[in-house]
Write an enzyme that holds these catalytic residues in place. Structure first.
Site, short mmCIF file in Angstrom:
data_model
loop_
_atom_site.label_atom_id
_atom_site.label_comp_id
_atom_site.label_asym_id
_atom_site.label_seq_id
_atom_site.Cartn_x
_atom_site.Cartn_y
_atom_site.Cartn_z
N HIS A 228 0.83 -1.20 0.00
CA HIS A 228 0.00 0.00 0.00
C HIS A 228 0.87 1.25 0.00
O HIS A 228 0.46 2.31 -0.47
CB HIS A 228 -0.92 0.03 1.22
CG HIS A 228 -2.01 -0.99 1.18
ND1 HIS A 228 -1.83 -2.28 1.61
CD2 HIS A 228 -3.29 -0.91 0.75
CE1 HIS A 228 -2.96 -2.96 1.46
NE2 HIS A 228 -3.85 -2.16 0.93
N ASP A 312 -4.58 -6.41 -7.63
CA ASP A 312 -4.82 -5.70 -6.39
C ASP A 312 -5.07 -4.24 -6.76
O ASP A 312 -4.91 -3.84 -7.93
CB ASP A 312 -3.61 -5.84 -5.46
CG ASP A 312 -3.98 -5.71 -3.98
OD1 ASP A 312 -5.08 -5.18 -3.68
OD2 ASP A 312 -3.19 -6.12 -3.12
#
Length: 426
Positions: A228, A312
């Site tokens: 992230h 993702d």
């Protein structure tokens, strides 16, 4: 292994689509937050760095607004991922998901994949129901029947809202104690155990007609950096990968897993080729999400996976800090990804020009051959075939009423969920 085959009606449907409709089918958008000044919601849920530069007060999206409606209709958005912010009020959430489906069907006749990250443990989006223990806790019991039951219960929880896809179970092997992003989301430090338990959850979800998506290929367990916020690199040999990270994925592939999510990680032993970062202008090792060697040659060719490959979230910093929005999407599709999660962030009417630019960039890539039409068609066919296989493609949706709202709440508060969770208390 023979090439993926598609039903004749799926082929006919995809061949009848415009390029824009096809782009809409490969997009998995989120409408999690909206610019607070454009909503009637006075509660500021958060402040987000919009496009990574400007911090903007936002509120959670509970219902369709005019910009979202316009976007779904004009850009034929084919799939949406749901977050806690969309689910705060049960009645509104059921109506919101129905409205998304209704708009999609009106746009081009094809219902959406409506997915959610409902793993249990710390990755739990549905707050109105019982929170199940993390994967590690269930794995330590040694009882895969419990994992199967968990899969069924997770499916019931999200189906109660009208969702049809769960981005679960986690298929990673918890092989690095410094790994904060996976950790207890993994069923085990042992590859075989992680495989058996993730497979049991997969089967439980399937038993309730919910699409399971194992993640994060080729394996996010042995990283110390959260993708992230950065781009992790794994320094294992391919032979070690085959004996560890690949094992749970192969077990699920051999048992018909319909979808696999990629990891934004560098794995030089699997692909050591370089790609130039748009953002930094530096040559970097190609991330798995953008790697044809990893997604097509290895995942499809060597492991035999013929389902849908989902990325993702593309707005995670591992990708967004290195590549422009359009390039990242085109690279991922060319690598072999079919479903693009969070291709770009939309939180305001001001973002529609960015959406238009991305569609034009992809259309241009198709026109000049940078993105072959055959590759785009193949991605769309896999998604549409999946929708048919799970009885989504031809489903009729009825507007929810008071009885539906009451039934949702009844499902979410079943005593068996609490009884299940209580089994894991000290």
């Amino acid at each position: 292994m023979p090439a993926k085959t598609f039903d004749s009606d799926v082929i006919q449907l995809v061949n009848s689509m415009s390029v824009r409709e096809k782009i809409g089918q490969v997009f998995l958008m989120n409408f999690r937050f909206w610019k607070q000044s454009e909503t009637n919601n006075e509660e500021i849920v958060n402040e987000v760095y919009h496009t990574g530069t400007v911090k903007i007060p936002v509120a959670g999206v509970h219902k369709i607004n005019p910009t979202i409606e316009k976007m779904i209709k004009k850009y034929h958005i084919g799939n949406v991922i749901i977050f806690t912010e969309n689910l705060k009020n049960t009645d509104e959430a059921v109506k919101f998901i129905y409205d998304l489906q209704n708009l999609a069907v009106k746009s081009n006749g094809i219902p959406m994949l409506t997915g959610v990250d409902q793993e249990g443990g710390r990755v739990t989006r549905v707050k109105q129901s019982v929170k199940f223990p993390p994967a590690r806790t269930i794995g330590l019991t040694g009882d895969t029947d419990l994992a199967f039951t968990e899969g069924e219960y997770l499916a019931e929880q999200i189906s109660a809202f009208g969702m049809n896809l769960d981005f679960a179970p986690d298929c990673d092997v918890d092989s690095n104690p410094k790994n904060r992003v996976i950790g207890d989301r993994s069923y085990s430090t042992d590859a075989e155990t992680a495989g058996k338990f993730s497979l049991a959850v997969h089967k439980g979800l399937k038993n309730k007609n919910v699409i399971a998506c194992v993640k994060h290929f080729p394996g996010h367990g042995d990283t110390a950096i959260d993708s992230h916020i950065g781009l992790p690199k794994i320094k294992k040999s391919k032979s070690r990968w085959l004996k560890c990270e690949a094992v749970p994925f192969k077990m699920n592939i051999d048992n018909g897993i319909p979808m696999i999510m990629t990891a934004h990680i560098q794995y030089p032993a699997l692909d050591n080729s370089k790609i130039k970062s748009d953002r930094t202008q530096k040559e970097i090792t190609r991330p798995a999400t953008l790697s044809k060697k990893i997604l097509t040659d290895i995942l499809r060719g060597e492991l035999g996976f013929e389902g849908v490959i989902c990325t993702d979230a593309m707005d995670m910093h591992a990708i967004s800090k290195n590549f422009t929005e359009s390039r990242a999407v085109i690279e991922a599709l060319n690598a072999g990804a079919d479903l693009i999660c969070h291709p770009l962030e939309v939180i305001s009417a001001d973002d529609i020009p960015r959406v238009e630019k991305m569609y034009r960039d992809i259309e241009k890539a198709v026109e000049d051959g940078t993105l072959p039409m055959e590759r785009l068609d193949n991605a769309v066919m896999r998604i549409v075939q999946l929708k048919k296989d799970y009885k989504i493609l031809y489903r009729k949706f009825s507007a929810p009423d008071k009885k539906d709202f009451e039934n949702t709440k009844k499902i979410l508060t079943q005593k068996k969920y609490q009884d299940f969770a209580d089994r894991f208390k000290d």
